[in-house]
Scaffold this motif. Structure first.
Motif, PDB file in Angstrom:
ATOM      1  N   ALA A 264       0.839  -1.203   0.000  1.00 25.08           N
ATOM      2  CA  ALA A 264       0.000   0.000   0.000  1.00 25.08           C
ATOM      3  C   ALA A 264       0.873   1.252   0.000  1.00 25.08           C
ATOM      4  O   ALA A 264       2.043   1.210   0.390  1.00 25.08           O
ATOM      5  CB  ALA A 264      -0.929  -0.006   1.208  1.00 25.08           C
ATOM      6  N   SER A 265       0.287   2.377  -0.423  1.00 28.45           N
ATOM      7  CA  SER A 265       1.065   3.619  -0.555  1.00 28.45           C
ATOM      8  C   SER A 265       0.195   4.821  -0.238  1.00 28.45           C
ATOM      9  O   SER A 265      -1.040   4.743  -0.254  1.00 28.45           O
ATOM     10  CB  SER A 265       1.627   3.735  -1.978  1.00 28.45           C
ATOM     11  N   VAL A 266       0.863   5.941   0.043  1.00 35.89           N
ATOM     12  CA  VAL A 266       0.174   7.204   0.324  1.00 35.89           C
ATOM     13  C   VAL A 266       0.492   8.196  -0.784  1.00 35.89           C
ATOM     14  O   VAL A 266       1.541   8.107  -1.430  1.00 35.89           O
ATOM     15  CB  VAL A 266       0.589   7.779   1.701  1.00 35.89           C
ATOM     16  N   PRO A 267      -0.394   9.172  -1.015  1.00 39.71           N
ATOM     17  CA  PRO A 267      -0.178  10.123  -2.104  1.00 39.71           C
ATOM     18  C   PRO A 267       0.777  11.241  -1.712  1.00 39.71           C
ATOM     19  O   PRO A 267       1.167  11.381  -0.550  1.00 39.71           O
ATOM     20  CB  PRO A 267      -1.590  10.673  -2.351  1.00 39.71           C
ATOM     21  N   THR A 268       1.119  12.034  -2.680  1.00 38.20           N
ATOM     22  CA  THR A 268       1.880  13.262  -2.420  1.00 38.20           C
ATOM     23  C   THR A 268       0.991  14.217  -1.621  1.00 38.20           C
ATOM     24  O   THR A 268      -0.187  14.400  -1.944  1.00 38.20           O
ATOM     25  CB  THR A 268       2.292  13.919  -3.740  1.00 38.20           C
ATOM     26  N   TRP A 269       1.564  14.818  -0.568  1.00 43.81           N
ATOM     27  CA  TRP A 269       0.744  15.703   0.260  1.00 43.81           C
ATOM     28  C   TRP A 269       1.572  16.881   0.761  1.00 43.81           C
ATOM     29  O   TRP A 269       2.800  16.794   0.865  1.00 43.81           O
ATOM     30  CB  TRP A 269       0.133  14.937   1.446  1.00 43.81           C
ATOM     31  N   THR A 270       0.866  17.968   1.081  1.00 45.53           N
ATOM     32  CA  THR A 270       1.498  19.142   1.674  1.00 45.53           C
ATOM     33  C   THR A 270       0.607  19.662   2.799  1.00 45.53           C
ATOM     34  O   THR A 270      -0.623  19.545   2.745  1.00 45.53           O
ATOM     35  CB  THR A 270       1.720  20.265   0.644  1.00 45.53           C
ATOM     36  N   LEU A 271       1.247  20.246   3.789  1.00 42.61           N
ATOM     37  CA  LEU A 271       0.553  20.883   4.911  1.00 42.61           C
ATOM     38  C   LEU A 271       1.056  22.318   4.993  1.00 42.61           C
ATOM     39  O   LEU A 271       2.237  22.546   5.239  1.00 42.61           O
ATOM     40  CB  LEU A 271       0.842  20.133   6.213  1.00 42.61           C
TER      41      LEU A 271
END
Length: 335
Positions: A264-271
């Motif tokens: 499984a993987s997570v997407p590109t993200w920004t905070l």
């Protein structure tokens, strides 16, 4: 055997011999010398006809004055591929235990480093790895230094006050302007849509952007931190956004994302953190990937009144990661 004069006369005639005598010996050609030697090696009877001897020409040697077009050409150097260079830099970053940083190489061989690291030393090491490739023209900085806050130690309970029974106002939920750290978890909520005022008592509001926020039970390929049992997700298309506003300015905000298992993987993200003027005062983020462990990210700035969590799971016409939004297990902020 004929004497030299008779030999030369027989070969070239009387006039040629007389002329050769008057000239310096250096004018004799190589062909003349080789012809004479060939004749000497063949037995000739006195008065017999001279046999014609074939003389091989001397092999030609390369001259320094030869035209450049006739000289051996050096092999042309193949142009550097930006895609190949990008793959090599990213491999070097992974081998250097900097997998949270990724390199993007433009056609002009300018490199942009993106991602986050735990210290300034790690960031410097990432730039040293990129600059070690001689083909790189320039390295641009989009790497955030995210230092995880140390684990909080539980303070001993305060002694009970000696005062009389407090008024009803004193036993209500603490005011949103109260100083100190606030921790937001989703374990006590019923799975389903997350209402904007679900945590109004802590002085924050959820503002829906792209996609609908909700509380979900974890999936089998989610790795949650110890003690956590549910996650925050934003359902929607490949691009999502969720904002959180605060009743009073804060100076630090943290979120904890899941780890992944089973591919499984997570997407590109920004905070991003904003002040009251709409300026970005701090940010953090990661490129899409398969992080094995949960991780806490913290950002700090002066007068933060809003933060926004954005994700981008686009990959051509398809998606890259398992989830379109980032699964979050915990939020924390400090005024």
């Amino acid at each position: 055997m004929l004497p030299p004069r008779a030999l030369h006369t027989r070969l070239f005639g009387r006039n040629a011999y007389a002329k050769s005598v008057r000239q310096a010996p250096s004018v004799l050609t190589a062909a003349t010398i080789l012809s004479s030697l060939a004749w000497l090696n063949a037995p000739v009877a006195h008065g017999a006809e001279a046999k014609q001897v074939a003389v091989e020409p001397l092999a030609a040697t390369e001259s320094e004055d030869a035209p450049k077009s006739e000289q051996r050409e050096q092999p042309a150097i193949a142009p550097v591929s930006s895609a190949a260079l990008e793959a090599e830099i990213n491999q070097a970053l992974r081998e250097g235990r900097l997998g949270s940083v990724t390199a993007q190489v433009e056609s002009n061989l300018e490199v942009t480093l993106r991602g986050s690291v735990n210290s300034a030393a790690e960031k410097q090491r990432a730039f040293m790895i990129a600059r070690a490739f001689t083909e790189v023209e320039r390295v641009k900085d989009q790497v955030a230094v995210v230092e995880e806050s140390p684990t909080k130690e539980t303070a001993p309970p305060a002694p009970p006050p000696v005062a009389s029974t407090p008024s009803p106002a004193a036993v209500t939920t603490p005011s949103a302007t109260e100083t100190g750290e606030q921790v937001v978890t989703f374990d006590e909520l019923e799975p389903g849509p997350l209402t904007p005022d679900a945590f109004a008592s802590k002085g924050l509001q959820f503002v829906q952007g792209k996609g609908a926020p909700g509380v979900y039970k974890p999936e089998r390929n989610m790795v949650l931190p110890m003690g956590r049992s549910q996650v925050l997700l934003v359902s929607g298309d490949r691009v999502t956004a969720l904002a959180i506003t605060f009743n009073a300015p804060i100076k630090r905000f943290s979120l904890t994302r899941i780890g992944t298992a089973g591919g499984a993987s997570v997407p590109t993200w920004t905070l991003d953190a904003y002040d009251s003027q709409g300026n970005v005062v701090a940010w953090a983020g990661e490129e899409h990937g398969l992080p094995p462990e949960p991780r806490k990210f913290s950002i700090e700035g002066s007068g933060i009144v809003r933060v926004q969590l954005s994700t981008d799971n686009r990959f051509g016409d398809s998606t890259w990661a398992t989830w379109n939004s980032l699964p979050v297990t915990e939020l924390e902020f400090k005024r």
